[in-house]
Motif scaffolding. Structure first.
Motif, PDB file in Angstrom:
ATOM      1  N   ALA A   1       0.829  -1.211   0.000  1.00 10.45           N
ATOM      2  CA  ALA A   1       0.000   0.000   0.000  1.00 10.45           C
ATOM      3  C   ALA A   1       0.862   1.259   0.000  1.00 10.45           C
ATOM      4  CB  ALA A   1      -0.923  -0.007   1.212  1.00 10.45           C
ATOM      5  N   LEU A   2       1.960   1.259   0.756  1.00  3.03           N
ATOM      6  CA  LEU A   2       2.830   2.435   0.804  1.00  3.03           C
ATOM      7  C   LEU A   2       3.506   2.682  -0.531  1.00  3.03           C
ATOM      8  CD1 LEU A   2       4.498   2.026   4.327  1.00  3.03           C
ATOM      9  CD2 LEU A   2       2.551   3.473   3.679  1.00  3.03           C
ATOM     10  N   ARG A   3       3.806   1.635  -1.246  1.00  2.68           N
ATOM     11  CA  ARG A   3       4.407   1.799  -2.561  1.00  2.68           C
ATOM     12  C   ARG A   3       3.401   2.376  -3.570  1.00  2.68           C
ATOM     13  NH1 ARG A   3       9.252  -0.136  -3.583  1.00  2.68           N
ATOM     14  NH2 ARG A   3       8.792  -0.083  -5.813  1.00  2.68           N
ATOM     15  N   ALA A   4       2.109   2.079  -3.379  1.00  2.00           N
ATOM     16  CA  ALA A   4       1.112   2.454  -4.385  1.00  2.00           C
ATOM     17  C   ALA A   4       0.384   3.764  -4.084  1.00  2.00           C
ATOM     18  CB  ALA A   4       0.077   1.331  -4.510  1.00  2.00           C
ATOM     19  N   THR A   5       0.401   4.223  -2.831  1.00  2.02           N
ATOM     20  CA  THR A   5      -0.427   5.369  -2.461  1.00  2.02           C
ATOM     21  C   THR A   5       0.013   6.658  -3.160  1.00  2.02           C
ATOM     22  OG1 THR A   5      -1.302   6.647  -0.610  1.00  2.02           O
ATOM     23  CG2 THR A   5       0.994   5.940  -0.440  1.00  2.02           C
ATOM     24  N   SER A   6      -0.951   7.550  -3.385  1.00  2.00           N
ATOM     25  CA  SER A   6      -0.655   8.855  -3.991  1.00  2.00           C
ATOM     26  C   SER A   6      -0.074   9.827  -2.975  1.00  2.00           C
ATOM     27  CB  SER A   6      -1.935   9.455  -4.590  1.00  2.00           C
ATOM     28  OG  SER A   6      -2.442   8.633  -5.626  1.00  2.00           O
ATOM     29  N   ALA A   7      -0.270   9.570  -1.692  1.00  2.00           N
ATOM     30  CA  ALA A   7       0.289  10.444  -0.660  1.00  2.00           C
ATOM     31  C   ALA A   7       1.805  10.306  -0.624  1.00  2.00           C
ATOM     32  CB  ALA A   7      -0.305  10.089   0.694  1.00  2.00           C
TER      33      ALA A   7
ATOM     34  N   LYS B   1      13.442  -6.737   5.692  1.00  2.00           N
ATOM     35  CA  LYS B   1      12.648  -7.084   4.510  1.00  2.00           C
ATOM     36  C   LYS B   1      11.940  -5.842   3.963  1.00  2.00           C
ATOM     37  CE  LYS B   1      10.749 -10.169   1.688  1.00  2.00           C
ATOM     38  NZ  LYS B   1       9.885  -9.303   0.887  1.00  2.00           N
ATOM     39  N   MET B   2      11.410  -4.989   4.834  1.00  2.00           N
ATOM     40  CA  MET B   2      10.766  -3.768   4.355  1.00  2.00           C
ATOM     41  C   MET B   2      11.790  -2.851   3.699  1.00  2.00           C
ATOM     42  SD  MET B   2       8.406  -0.901   6.309  1.00  2.00           S
ATOM     43  CE  MET B   2       6.810  -1.521   5.779  1.00  2.00           C
ATOM     44  N   ARG B   3      12.981  -2.754   4.286  1.00  2.00           N
ATOM     45  CA  ARG B   3      14.012  -1.918   3.662  1.00  2.00           C
ATOM     46  C   ARG B   3      14.369  -2.445   2.279  1.00  2.00           C
ATOM     47  NH1 ARG B   3      17.066  -2.072   8.515  1.00  2.00           N
ATOM     48  NH2 ARG B   3      18.752  -3.081   7.374  1.00  2.00           N
ATOM     49  N   ALA B   4      14.427  -3.764   2.137  1.00  4.66           N
ATOM     50  CA  ALA B   4      14.714  -4.340   0.819  1.00  4.66           C
ATOM     51  C   ALA B   4      13.579  -4.044  -0.153  1.00  4.66           C
ATOM     52  CB  ALA B   4      14.940  -5.844   0.947  1.00  4.66           C
ATOM     53  N   ASP B   5      12.335  -4.123   0.333  1.00  2.00           N
ATOM     54  CA  ASP B   5      11.193  -3.854  -0.536  1.00  2.00           C
ATOM     55  C   ASP B   5      11.111  -2.394  -0.947  1.00  2.00           C
ATOM     56  OD1 ASP B   5      10.421  -6.501  -0.377  1.00  2.00           O
ATOM     57  OD2 ASP B   5       8.969  -6.184   1.232  1.00  2.00           O
ATOM     58  N   LEU B   6      11.687  -1.484  -0.132  1.00  2.00           N
ATOM     59  CA  LEU B   6      11.648  -0.048  -0.427  1.00  2.00           C
ATOM     60  C   LEU B   6      13.022   0.459  -0.859  1.00  2.00           C
ATOM     61  CD1 LEU B   6       9.527   1.194   2.643  1.00  2.00           C
ATOM     62  CD2 LEU B   6       8.722   0.342   0.427  1.00  2.00           C
ATOM     63  N   SER B   7      13.884  -0.436  -1.324  1.00  4.18           N
ATOM     64  CA  SER B   7      15.269  -0.067  -1.631  1.00  4.18           C
ATOM     65  C   SER B   7      15.384   0.906  -2.798  1.00  4.18           C
ATOM     66  CB  SER B   7      16.092  -1.328  -1.928  1.00  4.18           C
ATOM     67  OG  SER B   7      15.555  -2.021  -3.049  1.00  4.18           O
ATOM     68  N   ASP B   8      14.329   1.044  -3.609  1.00  8.44           N
ATOM     69  CA  ASP B   8      14.374   1.989  -4.723  1.00  8.44           C
ATOM     70  C   ASP B   8      13.926   3.395  -4.312  1.00  8.44           C
ATOM     71  OD1 ASP B   8      11.805   1.011  -4.298  1.00  8.44           O
ATOM     72  OD2 ASP B   8      11.197   1.234  -6.390  1.00  8.44           O
ATOM     73  N   TRP B   9      13.588   3.590  -3.018  1.00  5.41           N
ATOM     74  CA  TRP B   9      13.227   4.919  -2.530  1.00  5.41           C
ATOM     75  C   TRP B   9      14.497   5.721  -2.231  1.00  5.41           C
ATOM     76  CZ3 TRP B   9       8.669   4.950   1.501  1.00  5.41           C
ATOM     77  CH2 TRP B   9       7.532   4.352   0.923  1.00  5.41           C
ATOM     78  N   PRO B  10      14.414   7.054  -2.310  1.00 14.35           N
ATOM     79  CA  PRO B  10      15.535   7.879  -1.821  1.00 14.35           C
ATOM     80  C   PRO B  10      15.785   7.569  -0.345  1.00 14.35           C
ATOM     81  CG  PRO B  10      13.978   9.220  -3.075  1.00 14.35           C
ATOM     82  CD  PRO B  10      13.334   7.874  -2.895  1.00 14.35           C
ATOM     83  N   GLU B  11      17.057   7.497   0.041  1.00 12.90           N
ATOM     84  CA  GLU B  11      17.396   7.077   1.409  1.00 12.90           C
ATOM     85  C   GLU B  11      18.246   8.124   2.099  1.00 12.90           C
ATOM     86  OE1 GLU B  11      19.620   3.320   3.699  1.00 12.90           O
ATOM     87  OE2 GLU B  11      18.928   3.136   1.618  1.00 12.90           O
ATOM     88  N   LEU B  12      17.928   8.384   3.360  1.00 13.24           N
ATOM     89  CA  LEU B  12      18.722   9.250   4.213  1.00 13.24           C
ATOM     90  C   LEU B  12      19.234   8.401   5.367  1.00 13.24           C
ATOM     91  CD1 LEU B  12      19.786  12.002   5.195  1.00 13.24           C
ATOM     92  CD2 LEU B  12      17.573  12.367   6.313  1.00 13.24           C
TER      93      LEU B  12
END
Length: 565
Positions: free
Chosen positions: A535-541, A551-562
């Motif tokens: 849901a977080l990957r798909a939401t417009s917000a 596992k979540m970090r791996a799933d979101l690895s294409d996000w900008p990271e700080l």
């Protein structure tokens, strides 16, 4: 437990010597219910030395309750629990005794080890080399060896250090954060090396280095380990079996021998598919038999008024035979029918807006939220750093414990004041905030309040502050996070995981344009974590996430990271 402890005059209690092969944990057909609310039914667990069982299931399925039953804290109404060997437990909710310190927990954890060492020293000091009792000496040596007493203090210091826990033994537990208290307790139990180790969500308060250390310790644990966890990577790395407390076709929990989370999910999905197919077939067969019964009754009714010249008695008898046959078939069907419990809730993530509906909207290219050079003394100093979140933006915040992740998210949310720096929120932007709380779902809300009441109060407060558009309010029952029955119960009666679900619902209440989520996987079931990640990957917000979940970090690895140091 094993044989009773023996005590010599003036000596400390001694732990019984238990052979490694004798270490075991057995729960036999355990059933437990709170007043008016069944939790566990027909749970059977058999584990020996070297076995590591991961317990999974939806929030409220009874995972934490099962650990309390296995530890003896709760007594099952049906069934029995047997343990052999020493026991150590680390629960999610840790109550600290007034005046307790780090040293209090260390002394408690190493009490048996130190007592065994002192007993051995006493035996050696008084040993008669000509007529001494070798059996007593051998037992004393074996006891110290089994408890690994030779390096207990080194193990304790190592565990505290590797988990990032406070090491000052004079430091009061009441002065620590919930994460610090948990890490101290976990370090003590790991250093204790009990034969039976029960852990409830042990990775919730650990960073990556701490999780790696815990993983290594558990993989070589000589005794029995039972872990309640939502950490999918930990299931892959450590477990020899997975116990799923979610409903099954026979009403009993399922034990999967699979040690991979992906294999477990595939096996569970296949079992659920077969269950639904069988249920659909039973329902179709039932409808056919009921139609046949209706036809038979119609024939019986006609039989009482036969046409002139017919054989009414014969027709009526024939009809009654058909009715009785149909009745017997329906009765047999009801005896063998599949009673399918209500399936686990599925997350219905709302369609969140990307931009506020203000006059002219947010100017093109202007971020929804921006923080520049934030400074919170002793907690966060990002001089020369600008954190900017545009519409539909994404940001993954990582770093070890103590690096300031929660402080940064608090600063972004506007709830942590800055001694230096600026915080700018675009006009009309609504924030949805999920923080790390000591007691999820109870912050500022009376414990006796129901979920519905607390949600309504939150909505009224937001409305009064101009932070809610009444036309975009997200109903709590719509989200699929909690059943209406659970929402009608006092929040204090919900499990930690259910209260965490309620906190997530509160973050979504006002249909926010920006979600700020601090460790969103904590206390949630693994199925919900999968759904939330998608849901977080798909939401417009826009979304900002700080997480230790590998596992979540791996799933979101294409996000900008700080990454904070």
């Amino acid at each position: 437990m094993t044989a009773a402890r023996t005590r010599g005059r003036g000596s400390a209690p001694r732990e019984p010597v238990v052979a490694p092969g004798a270490v075991h944990l057995v729960a036999d057909d355990v059933t437990f219910a709170y007043p008016g609310r069944p939790v566990l039914a027909g749970v059977t667990v058999v584990a020996g030395a070297g076995q590591r069982i991961g317990v999974v299931g939806e929030n409220g399925a009874g995972k934490s309750t099962l650990l309390q039953v296995l530890s003896g804290e709760l007594v099952p109404q049906v069934g029995s629990v047997r343990r052999a060997g020493t026991l150590a437990v680390v629960s999610q909710e840790l109550e600290s005794t007034p005046g307790a310190t780090v040293g209090t927990l260390v002394d408690e954890a190493l009490g048996a080890v130190r007592a065994a060492g002192h007993a051995l020293e006493a035996v050696i000091a008084g040993f008669d080399h000509e007529r001494g009792d070798l059996v007593t000496l051998t037992e004393a040596l074996a006891r110290v060896d089994r408890l690994a007493g030779w390096d207990a203090d080194r193990r304790m210091d190592e565990a505290l250090t590797r988990f990032g826990a406070p090491r000052d033994q004079a430091r009061a537990l009441a002065e620590m954060s919930v994460g610090e208290r948990y890490r101290v307790r976990l370090a003590c139990r790991i250093a204790q090396r009990a034969d039976v180790l029960l852990l409830d969500e042990p990775t919730n308060h650990l960073d990556e280095a701490g999780i790696e250390y815990l993983t290594g310790q558990l993989r070589t644990w000589p005794g029995v380990v039972v872990i309640v966890t939502h950490d999918r990577q930990l299931l892959d790395d450590v477990m020899t079996a997975i116990l799923d407390l979610d409903p099954t076709v026979d009403g009993k929990p399922a034990l999967y021998g699979a040690t991979s989370y992906a294999v477990y999910r595939f096996a569970k999905d296949q079992a659920l598919r077969r269950w639904r197919q069988r249920y659909a077939a039973e329902q179709q067969r039932r409808e056919q038999l009921l139609r046949r019964l209706d036809d038979s009754y119609e024939g019986l009714s006609d039989g009482w008024r036969p046409p002139k010249g017919s054989q009414p008695n014969r027709r009526a008898t024939h009809a009654r035979i058909h009715v009785k046959a149909a009745d017997r078939l329906v009765a047999r069907l009801e005896e063998t029918a599949v009673e399918v419990p209500v399936p686990p809730l599925a997350l219905a993530f709302p369609d969140l807006p990307a931009l506020p509906a203000t006059a002219g909207g947010t100017p093109s290219g202007r971020p929804l939220l921006e923080v520049r050079a934030p400074l919170v003394p002793g907690r966060l100093d990002l001089a020369g750093t600008r954190v900017s979140v545009p519409a539909c933006g994404r940001l993954l915040v990582t770093g070890p414990n103590g690096s300031g992740k929660s402080t940064l998210l608090g600063a972004l949310a506007g709830v942590v004041p800055l001694e230096r720096g600026t915080w700018t929120l675009a006009p009309g932007v609504r924030l949805g905030i999920l923080a790390q709380d000591d007691r999820p779902g109870l912050g500022g809300v009376p414990a006796v309040a129901t979920g519905f009441d607390a949600y309504a109060r939150e909505a009224l407060d937001l409305l009064a502050g101009g932070l809610l558009d009444p036309d975009q309010l997200v109903p709590v029952a719509f989200l699929g996070l909690l059943t209406e029955e659970d929402l009608d119960r006092p929040l204090a009666d919900l499990s930690v995981g259910q209260r965490r679900r309620f906190d997530l619902a509160r973050a979504l209440l006002a249909a926010p344009h920006l979600l700020i989520l601090d460790e969103p996987t904590n206390h949630l079931s693994i199925a919900l974590v999968d759904e939330l990640t998608a849901a977080l990957r798909a939401t417009s917000a826009a979304v900002v996430v700080a997480t230790h979940d590998r596992k979540m970090r791996a799933d979101l690895s294409d996000w900008p990271e700080l990454t904070l140091a």
